[in-house]
Design a protein around this motif. Structure first.
Motif, PDB file in Angstrom:
ATOM      1  N   PHE A 148       0.836  -1.219   0.000  1.00  0.00           N
ATOM      2  CA  PHE A 148       0.000   0.000   0.000  1.00  0.00           C
ATOM      3  C   PHE A 148       0.863   1.259   0.000  1.00  0.00           C
ATOM      4  N   ASP A 149       2.039   1.169   0.665  1.00  0.00           N
ATOM      5  CA  ASP A 149       2.924   2.348   0.685  1.00  0.00           C
ATOM      6  C   ASP A 149       3.292   2.764  -0.744  1.00  0.00           C
ATOM      7  N   VAL A 150       3.238   1.796  -1.670  1.00  0.00           N
ATOM      8  CA  VAL A 150       3.587   2.112  -3.066  1.00  0.00           C
ATOM      9  C   VAL A 150       2.343   2.421  -3.903  1.00  0.00           C
ATOM     10  N   ILE A 151       1.298   1.579  -3.795  1.00  0.00           N
ATOM     11  CA  ILE A 151       0.171   1.765  -4.729  1.00  0.00           C
ATOM     12  C   ILE A 151      -0.988   2.576  -4.146  1.00  0.00           C
ATOM     13  N   GLU A 152      -1.055   2.705  -2.848  1.00  0.00           N
ATOM     14  CA  GLU A 152      -2.082   3.555  -2.200  1.00  0.00           C
ATOM     15  C   GLU A 152      -1.371   4.395  -1.156  1.00  0.00           C
ATOM     16  N   PRO A 153      -0.396   5.193  -1.571  1.00  0.00           N
ATOM     17  CA  PRO A 153       0.467   5.830  -0.576  1.00  0.00           C
ATOM     18  C   PRO A 153      -0.236   6.927   0.230  1.00  0.00           C
TER      19      PRO A 153
END
Ligand SMILES: C[S@@+](CC[C@H](N)C(=O)[O-])C[C@H]1O[C@@H](n2cnc3c(N)ncnc32)[C@H](O)[C@@H]1O
Length: 531
Positions: free
Chosen positions: A438-443
């Protein structure tokens, strides 16, 4: 759009409608409204929003009331006033006037702007549309709902001409949609013919109704809290462009349907302000397919272009030949591209066609879908079964892991205080693993991160308390470091979830995060000041 909650936009042409002005009503310090974006145009995207200035995470970019709200096109039978589901015949009350379904004569949505208005009721009554509703067959009855939102849009023409002009200014992709026979025919039969032929509302042209259908498909937001299936169309928010790693998120209010768009990460001045029209926890092929079929464009964003999906491997499989190489799509921007093992040298070579990959993934997806949402062992078995097929963060595993992260500690037989150490460790491990993705795709300040951070704090706290109770030899510094991590998770979770409607599950979780933070203060008596 139909930016789903998983997935959806303001324009600064002040000459447009008064409603649009209301969306600019972001007063800072009771002074003038501040417009935080400009509208640009590109050949590829049409109009899109860019930030006028640096925007902080959590900052409101647009907050506005809808032009129109109503049932989603695939909804079940629901109350036309408050949108509560009416799945059982005995719960359906018929509007004494128009004969359409309501929850009761006292429905709070009766005669309200975004519910069952008097004008809608009169039109539906005068055209005798109620007589065509088969209350004995709810499957058939629900098909009639597809016409409600288009009708509400057409009503604006009389009740709010400037709102109607705003609506008609939106993209309908008529030229593209006309060339998709199934889609055009379906709208013709289910919406256009019903309005013009069955209901005899001949003041609207077929072309106009088709345009409204397109505008709704391309621009509406799925809204509403738990269990309701509604969509809204907003005068400005529609201008946000799509990105598979969006930099905003949005919430809608329960009673007013007001939509608020906030930055989820820092947006530098001049950058596009984006949201995801597709479900972010899907692989590239599925997201691109959704965007092409429903929003009529081919996404070429950074995530879609990269076979590793920005290092998250949310589409990666494990090579069945060398058993440790990763199988990735050769060219993710080509729907027909083959997939192959990237372990060049040590792998004898493996590739699979796009169509075989689709068949395989659809089969596994169906299996995941068939798992009962409360069946933790079945979810764990699924992950075990596909551990040598799917990368651990493949989107099909990710979906199951998101469910597990929330189910451990929440369902009967697995309530948090009764969880054994191995299950607490499992919950912690899953939360940490999915958060990395999520840190990458829903940051940033996104709902899914807020929820997962809250879920993560619980097993850590419980494991710590149990070790204390057991008299384990714990160093003060170790306890302090663990508590500081938990405080970090809870502070972020409580900020993110404070944006959610207070009575929604996420809003309630946000309040619980604040309470948990207060309780941690008690630990200071044992370990000393934590800040
Ligand atoms: C909700 S509308 C956005 C506003 C629209 N651009 C306009 O001028 O009215 C969605 C449409 O914008 C375009 N669009 C949005 N994001 C895009 C992107 N990332 N790449 C290409 N087209 C995009 C597509 O035509 C899509 O159907």
């Amino acid at each position: 759009m139909s930016s789903s909650k998983s997935h959806r936009k303001k324009r600064c042409k002040s000459s447009k409608s008064s409603r649009r002005d209301s969306s600019m009503g972001l007063m800072e310090n009771d002074t003038l409204p501040i417009v935080k974006y400009d509208i640009k145009t590109s050949k590829a995207m049409g109009r899109y929003m860019v930030s006028k200035k640096d925007i902080r995470p959590g900052e409101i970019i647009v907050s506005e009331e809808p032009l129109v709200v109503g049932p989603c096109s695939n909804c079940k039978v629901q109350c036309l006033g408050c949108y509560q589901n009416l799945e059982h015949q005995e719960t359906i009350f018929r509007c004494p006037n128009c004969m359409w379904p309501l929850c009761s004569i006292k429905c709070p949505g009766l005669k309200t702007t975004y519910g069952h208005t008097e004008i809608e009721c009169t039109i539906l009554q005068e055209c005798q549309s109620g007589k065509l509703l088969n209350y004995e067959n709810l499957q058939e009855l629900r098909m009639h709902y597809q016409t409600i939102v288009p009708l509400r849009c057409l009503i604006l023409k009389t009740t709010d001409p400037s709102g109607y002009a705003t609506l008609l200014d939106m993209e309908s992709h008529n030229e593209i949609r006309k060339k998709i026979p199934d889609l055009w025919k379906s709208n013709q039969e289910k919406v256009v013919d019903r309005i013009v032929k069955q209901w005899q509302l001949t003041e609207f042209s077929e072309q106009e109704i088709h345009t409204i259908c397109g505008i709704l498909e391309v621009n509406s937001f799925e809204i509403g809290q738990q269990g309701v299936s509604i969509r809204g169309i907003y005068p400005t928010s529609f201008l946000l462009s799509h990105d598979c790693v969006p930099n905003t998120n949005h919430t809608d209010e329960e009673e007013t349907f007001k939509l608020t768009i906030r930055a989820s990460i820092h947006i530098p001045a001049g950058y596009p302000i984006t949201l995801s029209y597709a479900y972010t926890l899907q692989g590239t092929q599925k997201r691109r397919e959704h965007l092409l079929e429903n929003k009529f464009f081919e996404c070429k964003c950074r995530r879609c272009t990269d076979p590793t999906e920005l290092g998250t491997f949310t589409g990666a499989l494990i090579c069945p030949k060398c058993e440790n190489g990763l199988v990735l799509c050769d060219n993710p921007l080509d729907f027909d591209s083959k997939w192959s093992c990237r372990k060049k040298g040590t792998c004898p070579g493996y590739s699979i066609s796009a169509s075989s990959m689709t068949l395989l993934l659809d089969k596994i997806a169906q299996e995941a879908e068939d798992i009962d949402g409360n069946d933790i062992p079945a979810m764990e078995s699924f992950l075990q079964k596909y551990r040598n097929v799917l990368h651990p963060t493949h989107y099909l595993c990710l979906g199951v892991k998101v469910s597990l992260s929330q189910m451990y500690g929440r369902i009967s037989g697995h309530l948090i205080h009764a969880l054994q150490e191995n299950h607490l460790l499992r919950k912690k491990e899953i939360c940490q693993e999915i958060l990395k993705v999520f840190d990458v795709i829903e940051p940033g300040y996104t709902r899914i991160r807020g929820v997962t951070l809250y879920e993560l704090h619980a097993p850590i706290m419980l494991l710590l308390s149990r070790r204390m109770e057991n008299g384990d030899d714990l160093q003060k510094n170790e306890v302090k470091a663990t508590l500081k991590d938990v405080i970090r998770y809870l502070v972020e979770a409580s900020v993110i979830l404070s944006y959610e409607p207070p009575h929604s599950p996420e809003g309630i979780m946000g309040k619980a995060a604040k309470d948990a933070l207060n309780q941690i203060k008690d630990w200071e008596k044992i370990v000393g000041k934590l800040k």
